[in-house]
Design a protein around this motif. Sequence first.
Motif, PDB file in Angstrom:
ATOM      1  N   ALA A   1      -3.567   2.650  -4.847  1.00 16.56           N
ATOM      2  CA  ALA A   1      -2.954   2.979  -3.565  1.00 16.56           C
ATOM      3  C   ALA A   1      -4.109   3.315  -2.615  1.00 16.56           C
ATOM      4  O   ALA A   1      -3.969   2.876  -1.337  1.00 16.56           O
TER       5      ALA A   1
ATOM      6  N   ILE B   1      -4.640  11.203  -0.373  1.00 15.22           N
ATOM      7  CA  ILE B   1      -4.502  10.300  -1.838  1.00 15.22           C
ATOM      8  C   ILE B   1      -5.844  10.628  -2.472  1.00 15.22           C
ATOM      9  O   ILE B   1      -5.888  10.851  -3.711  1.00 15.22           O
TER      10      ILE B   1
ATOM     11  N   VAL C   1      -4.419   1.060   1.138  1.00 12.53           N
ATOM     12  CA  VAL C   1      -4.314   1.815   2.356  1.00 12.53           C
ATOM     13  C   VAL C   1      -5.543   1.530   3.025  1.00 12.53           C
ATOM     14  O   VAL C   1      -5.535   1.569   4.297  1.00 12.53           O
TER      15      VAL C   1
ATOM     16  N   CYS D   1      10.800   4.317  -3.472  1.00  9.15           N
ATOM     17  CA  CYS D   1       9.628   4.359  -4.420  1.00  9.15           C
ATOM     18  C   CYS D   1       9.170   5.847  -4.701  1.00  9.15           C
ATOM     19  O   CYS D   1       8.770   6.148  -5.970  1.00  9.15           O
TER      20      CYS D   1
ATOM     21  N   ALA E   1       0.967  -1.336  -0.078  1.00  3.53           N
ATOM     22  CA  ALA E   1      -0.070   0.144   0.024  1.00  3.53           C
ATOM     23  C   ALA E   1       0.871   1.314   0.138  1.00  3.53           C
ATOM     24  O   ALA E   1       0.608   2.156  -0.768  1.00  3.53           O
ATOM     25  N   LEU E   2       1.879   1.265   1.111  1.00  4.04           N
ATOM     26  CA  LEU E   2       2.625   2.624   0.987  1.00  4.04           C
ATOM     27  C   LEU E   2       3.658   2.553  -0.086  1.00  4.04           C
ATOM     28  O   LEU E   2       3.798   3.777  -0.527  1.00  4.04           O
ATOM     29  N   SER E   3       4.079   1.625  -0.610  1.00  2.67           N
ATOM     30  CA  SER E   3       4.880   1.481  -1.899  1.00  2.67           C
ATOM     31  C   SER E   3       4.126   2.281  -2.931  1.00  2.67           C
ATOM     32  O   SER E   3       4.657   2.914  -3.929  1.00  2.67           O
ATOM     33  N   MET E   4       2.690   1.663  -3.141  1.00  7.92           N
ATOM     34  CA  MET E   4       2.079   2.228  -4.373  1.00  7.92           C
ATOM     35  C   MET E   4       1.913   3.642  -4.176  1.00  7.92           C
ATOM     36  O   MET E   4       1.814   4.306  -5.338  1.00  7.92           O
ATOM     37  N   CYS E   5       1.448   3.962  -2.640  1.00  5.08           N
ATOM     38  CA  CYS E   5       1.369   5.509  -2.797  1.00  5.08           C
ATOM     39  C   CYS E   5       2.447   6.306  -3.211  1.00  5.08           C
ATOM     40  O   CYS E   5       2.389   7.338  -3.722  1.00  5.08           O
TER      41      CYS E   5
ATOM     42  N   PRO F   1      -2.534   3.594 -10.472  1.00  3.79           N
ATOM     43  CA  PRO F   1      -1.866   3.344  -9.397  1.00  3.79           C
ATOM     44  C   PRO F   1      -2.313   4.054  -8.072  1.00  3.79           C
ATOM     45  O   PRO F   1      -2.210   3.606  -6.877  1.00  3.79           O
ATOM     46  N   THR F   2      -2.744   5.429  -8.416  1.00  2.50           N
ATOM     47  CA  THR F   2      -3.169   6.150  -7.231  1.00  2.50           C
ATOM     48  C   THR F   2      -4.436   5.659  -6.579  1.00  2.50           C
ATOM     49  O   THR F   2      -4.832   5.743  -5.572  1.00  2.50           O
TER      50      THR F   2
ATOM     51  N   SER G   1       3.019   6.407  -6.932  1.00  3.18           N
ATOM     52  CA  SER G   1       2.204   7.574  -7.532  1.00  3.18           C
ATOM     53  C   SER G   1       2.449   8.743  -7.270  1.00  3.18           C
ATOM     54  O   SER G   1       2.308   9.595  -8.131  1.00  3.18           O
TER      55      SER G   1
END
Length: 512
Positions: free
Chosen positions: A492, A396, A496, A458, A328-332, A488-489, A335
């Motif tokens: 995320a 987000i 999250v 990231c 979750a935090l990597s995708m955040c 991706p946003t 983005s």
Amino acid sequence: MNSTLSDRQAVWAFVAGCIAVTIGVCAHLPMFAMARAMHYRLAGMPMDTGMIVGMALIVLGTLVAAYGLLPRNVAAQRAAAADIVVAAPEDAALGPAHWGLMAVLVVALVIDVMKPASLGFTVPGMISEYGVPKKTVSLVPFFALAGTVTGSVLWGWIADVYGRKASILLSAVMFVGTSICGAMPSLAWNIAMCFMMGAAAGGMLPVTYALLAEMMPSRHRGWSLVLVGGLGAVGGYFAASGLSAVLQPIFGWRILWLANLPTGLSLVLLGALIPESAKFLLARGRVEEAEAVMRRFGATAVCSAPPPPRRTGSHALTGVALYGKLAALSMCALSWGLINFGLLLWLPADLVAKGHSVGVSSRLLAESALIAFPTVFVAALLYSRWSTKGALATMIALTLAGLLLVLRLELAGSGSPVLPVALLIVGTNGIIAIVLPYAAESFPLRVRARATGWVAACTKGGGLLAQALTIGGIALSMGRAALLVMLPTALALILVAWFGRETRGRDLRDLD
């Protein structure tokens, strides 16, 4: 400042290095001034002897300044530092020293952030002056971002050896040196100097966070990190866009790099207001100075307990919950990098391509940053008083709303970009201010440093990916880019909401 410069290899060397770097930069200014009749276009002009000597002075001056700041007997210092832990009391009240430190570090971060933020405002001028396509100019932000990755790793080591305050001074000297980007006749030299600028800028944020974490009371640590990081990010973008709106129509795009000279020197002077790390002073055996710093901030020092016996087996992340939080935090973070170093970076060039002048485009983006400025306080309040998970999810969601409005603006073909960009700045700066403190509060001690470091990487990885696509010749309109980044946003936000856990008021030892 006397405390910082004492017990170093040679104070005179640091001062001489700063003077040499400044003279080296000033040696480039005559060529810039001579190009006034050509609206400060220098492409293709040969470098004169003064510029070559100036570059040598900058390199030599930086090395001499680094030598002058190097502490004596580093091996003994590092051995002593391993057994010292400095921490503020849990419930100590904030005093003038804490507020003063936060204010100074916000100014330092504004100066730091405006360097890479200026990239987007120089791109239209570089495309026009050098006569190269967008994918070629993308090498400039690509190498600048690669520099920030290098700086993030390098400055962590430098801060441990030199001390927090001295490492900030050294990065400021490098900022001064990289201002010669504004006088480089060739694109290749601009790319090389932007790598150096990124290396200097990349380490400032982790050093700032480390200094705050050591000085701020535990119950105020989370929101203070969010507030300082957010104000520094928004203020840096506003400073870059404001300078571009005021100066670029008169002096051209190069003036944004030459501005590193006064801002870098001001950061050196600002170092007098930044306290030296108490842990560094104790490791150097300067007990009285360390106690004076700790009294100001209510901190205490203890010898760390011997480490528990190592367990057999792997200390890798295990369990769906931990993997889910990391994803979750990597995708955040990814983005954020795609938006900040992709969409927002190319936005000034896109507005110019739509017929807006550079001055008007910069003014519109400065207005967006000004609108976003007060919301940083809201983000810090939400993080500290409402919900850490909810604050990140809200940022987000605001970013997604901004992307939707950018897409709508592109489809409509007309309209003001102020509100869409304001939402993007609010959301993205809220994300970057929250995601690293939240990551540090979300993982067990045995993997906390690795997980937080991965999330930080990231953020840069998203930017490198965005520039790599452009270098590869994949040119997307703002609308298509916004649509692509929305995926991706949105993912995320879902991750999250699903895997994120509330960390407000939680004892981090519970994670272990």
